[in-house]
Design a protein around this motif. Sequence first.
Motif, PDB file in Angstrom:
ATOM      1  N   ARG A  89      56.992  19.111  30.382  1.00 53.17           N
ATOM      2  CA  ARG A  89      55.658  19.190  31.014  1.00 53.17           C
ATOM      3  C   ARG A  89      55.726  19.935  32.343  1.00 53.17           C
ATOM      4  N   VAL A  90      56.750  19.631  33.143  1.00 53.47           N
ATOM      5  CA  VAL A  90      56.919  20.297  34.437  1.00 53.47           C
ATOM      6  C   VAL A  90      57.116  21.798  34.226  1.00 53.47           C
ATOM      7  N   SER A  91      57.929  22.134  33.247  1.00 56.95           N
ATOM      8  CA  SER A  91      58.173  23.542  32.936  1.00 56.95           C
ATOM      9  C   SER A  91      56.868  24.249  32.555  1.00 56.95           C
ATOM     10  N   ILE A  92      56.065  23.607  31.725  1.00 58.50           N
ATOM     11  CA  ILE A  92      54.784  24.190  31.296  1.00 58.50           C
ATOM     12  C   ILE A  92      53.840  24.339  32.484  1.00 58.50           C
ATOM     13  N   ARG A  93      53.817  23.341  33.359  1.00 57.93           N
ATOM     14  CA  ARG A  93      52.945  23.429  34.545  1.00 57.93           C
ATOM     15  C   ARG A  93      53.396  24.540  35.483  1.00 57.93           C
ATOM     16  N   ASN A  94      54.714  24.742  35.602  1.00 57.14           N
ATOM     17  CA  ASN A  94      55.225  25.839  36.430  1.00 57.14           C
ATOM     18  C   ASN A  94      54.787  27.184  35.866  1.00 57.14           C
ATOM     19  N   ILE A  95      54.801  27.311  34.556  1.00 57.90           N
ATOM     20  CA  ILE A  95      54.349  28.553  33.921  1.00 57.90           C
ATOM     21  C   ILE A  95      52.861  28.759  34.210  1.00 57.90           C
ATOM     22  N   ARG A  96      52.081  27.667  34.145  1.00 50.49           N
ATOM     23  CA  ARG A  96      50.654  27.747  34.468  1.00 50.49           C
ATOM     24  C   ARG A  96      50.463  28.233  35.896  1.00 50.49           C
ATOM     25  N   ARG A  97      51.211  27.653  36.830  1.00 55.04           N
ATOM     26  CA  ARG A  97      51.103  28.034  38.241  1.00 55.04           C
ATOM     27  C   ARG A  97      51.437  29.525  38.429  1.00 55.04           C
ATOM     28  N   ASP A  98      52.509  29.988  37.785  1.00 58.22           N
ATOM     29  CA  ASP A  98      52.888  31.407  37.884  1.00 58.22           C
ATOM     30  C   ASP A  98      51.785  32.311  37.348  1.00 58.22           C
ATOM     31  N   SER A  99      51.216  31.951  36.216  1.00 58.69           N
ATOM     32  CA  SER A  99      50.173  32.773  35.592  1.00 58.69           C
ATOM     33  C   SER A  99      48.928  32.839  36.467  1.00 58.69           C
ATOM     34  N   ILE A 100      48.534  31.703  37.020  1.00 55.96           N
ATOM     35  CA  ILE A 100      47.343  31.681  37.873  1.00 55.96           C
ATOM     36  C   ILE A 100      47.590  32.482  39.151  1.00 55.96           C
ATOM     37  N   SER A 101      48.801  32.404  39.700  1.00 57.63           N
ATOM     38  CA  SER A 101      49.083  33.195  40.916  1.00 57.63           C
ATOM     39  C   SER A 101      49.085  34.692  40.596  1.00 57.63           C
ATOM     40  N   GLU A 102      49.531  35.070  39.388  1.00 58.36           N
ATOM     41  CA  GLU A 102      49.449  36.479  38.976  1.00 58.36           C
ATOM     42  C   GLU A 102      47.988  36.921  38.915  1.00 58.36           C
ATOM     43  N   LEU A 103      47.136  36.063  38.353  1.00 56.33           N
ATOM     44  CA  LEU A 103      45.712  36.392  38.274  1.00 56.33           C
ATOM     45  C   LEU A 103      45.101  36.540  39.673  1.00 56.33           C
ATOM     46  N   LYS A 104      45.468  35.638  40.595  1.00 54.43           N
ATOM     47  CA  LYS A 104      44.932  35.704  41.956  1.00 54.43           C
ATOM     48  C   LYS A 104      45.390  36.976  42.661  1.00 54.43           C
ATOM     49  N   SER A 105      46.647  37.355  42.430  1.00 55.45           N
ATOM     50  CA  SER A 105      47.129  38.584  43.082  1.00 55.45           C
ATOM     51  C   SER A 105      46.420  39.817  42.513  1.00 55.45           C
ATOM     52  N   LEU A 106      46.107  39.798  41.208  1.00 55.12           N
ATOM     53  CA  LEU A 106      45.337  40.904  40.620  1.00 55.12           C
ATOM     54  C   LEU A 106      43.943  40.974  41.244  1.00 55.12           C
ATOM     55  N   GLN A 107      43.366  39.804  41.493  1.00 59.59           N
ATOM     56  CA  GLN A 107      42.026  39.781  42.089  1.00 59.59           C
ATOM     57  C   GLN A 107      42.071  40.275  43.534  1.00 59.59           C
ATOM     58  N   LYS A 108      43.126  39.903  44.281  1.00 56.44           N
ATOM     59  CA  LYS A 108      43.265  40.358  45.667  1.00 56.44           C
ATOM     60  C   LYS A 108      43.425  41.873  45.740  1.00 56.44           C
ATOM     61  N   GLU A 109      44.111  42.426  44.739  1.00 50.31           N
ATOM     62  CA  GLU A 109      44.313  43.879  44.698  1.00 50.31           C
ATOM     63  C   GLU A 109      43.101  44.594  44.123  1.00 50.31           C
ATOM     64  N   LYS A 110      42.038  43.848  43.878  1.00 48.23           N
ATOM     65  CA  LYS A 110      40.767  44.386  43.367  1.00 48.23           C
ATOM     66  C   LYS A 110      40.901  45.038  41.992  1.00 48.23           C
ATOM     67  N   GLU A 111      41.935  44.598  41.201  1.00 49.02           N
ATOM     68  CA  GLU A 111      42.075  45.130  39.845  1.00 49.02           C
ATOM     69  C   GLU A 111      41.186  44.385  38.857  1.00 49.02           C
ATOM     70  N   ILE A 112      40.884  43.123  39.194  1.00 47.98           N
ATOM     71  CA  ILE A 112      39.949  42.344  38.381  1.00 47.98           C
ATOM     72  C   ILE A 112      38.955  41.667  39.312  1.00 47.98           C
ATOM     73  N   GLY A 113      37.819  41.286  38.775  1.00 49.45           N
ATOM     74  CA  GLY A 113      36.790  40.621  39.584  1.00 49.45           C
ATOM     75  C   GLY A 113      37.039  39.130  39.682  1.00 49.45           C
ATOM     76  N   GLU A 114      36.243  38.487  40.537  1.00 50.51           N
ATOM     77  CA  GLU A 114      36.385  37.052  40.752  1.00 50.51           C
ATOM     78  C   GLU A 114      36.062  36.269  39.485  1.00 50.51           C
ATOM     79  N   ASP A 115      35.022  36.706  38.763  1.00 53.15           N
ATOM     80  CA  ASP A 115      34.642  36.032  37.520  1.00 53.15           C
ATOM     81  C   ASP A 115      35.753  36.139  36.474  1.00 53.15           C
ATOM     82  N   GLU A 116      36.361  37.332  36.375  1.00 55.98           N
ATOM     83  CA  GLU A 116      37.457  37.520  35.410  1.00 55.98           C
ATOM     84  C   GLU A 116      38.648  36.628  35.772  1.00 55.98           C
ATOM     85  N   GLU A 117      38.906  36.515  37.078  1.00 53.87           N
ATOM     86  CA  GLU A 117      40.016  35.678  37.533  1.00 53.87           C
ATOM     87  C   GLU A 117      39.756  34.217  37.175  1.00 53.87           C
TER      88      GLU A 117
END
Length: 185
Positions: A125-153
């Motif tokens: 479970r911890v491993s799966i949650r860590n993967i979730r955290r990594d994926s969400i941080s990737e999405l946030k960094s894409l949004q900060k770089e203006k590659e995706i919008g807030e709604d898409e994030e």
Amino acid sequence: MISEILQDAETRMAKSIEALGHNFNKIRTGRAHPSLLDGITVNYYGSDTPLSQAANVSVLDARTLSISAWDKSLVPEIEKAIMKSDLGLNPSTTGELIRLPMPPLTEETRKGFIKTARAEAEQARVSIRNIRRDSISELKSLQKEKEIGEDEERKGADDVQKITDKFIAQVDSALADKEKDLMEI
């Protein structure tokens, strides 16, 4: 972009479930199954070799495994490797065939194995949650770089959470099955 992140998260979470399955196989139940010996290695001409590559492991009956080494000189090495393992099994040898009777599990050992299984499940479970955290941080960094919008994030984060929930449910289901298997007499 988002679909790649979701695909990567799903692949990595599936690997966590697979690892959990391997770890559950190492926890013995009262029944004999060849995968119980997967973690055992034998010194075969100076190199550590998995038992399954040095011998044929088969099930004689519900509580007995049979091991026949491909090289007769390996029989004592296989016995030593089984005795050293933390499985608590005592092999009995008749010539070149090694029989491995499974002792019945006591209530205390069953509870100990259930604790181990729960710890393995929590690790998954911890491993799966860590993967979730990594994926969400990737999405946030894409949004900060203006590659995706807030709604898409936000939608991507919701999708990651749905994937996470699905895999956590698989971990819980696998744990319930293992506990049921351990408590079966």
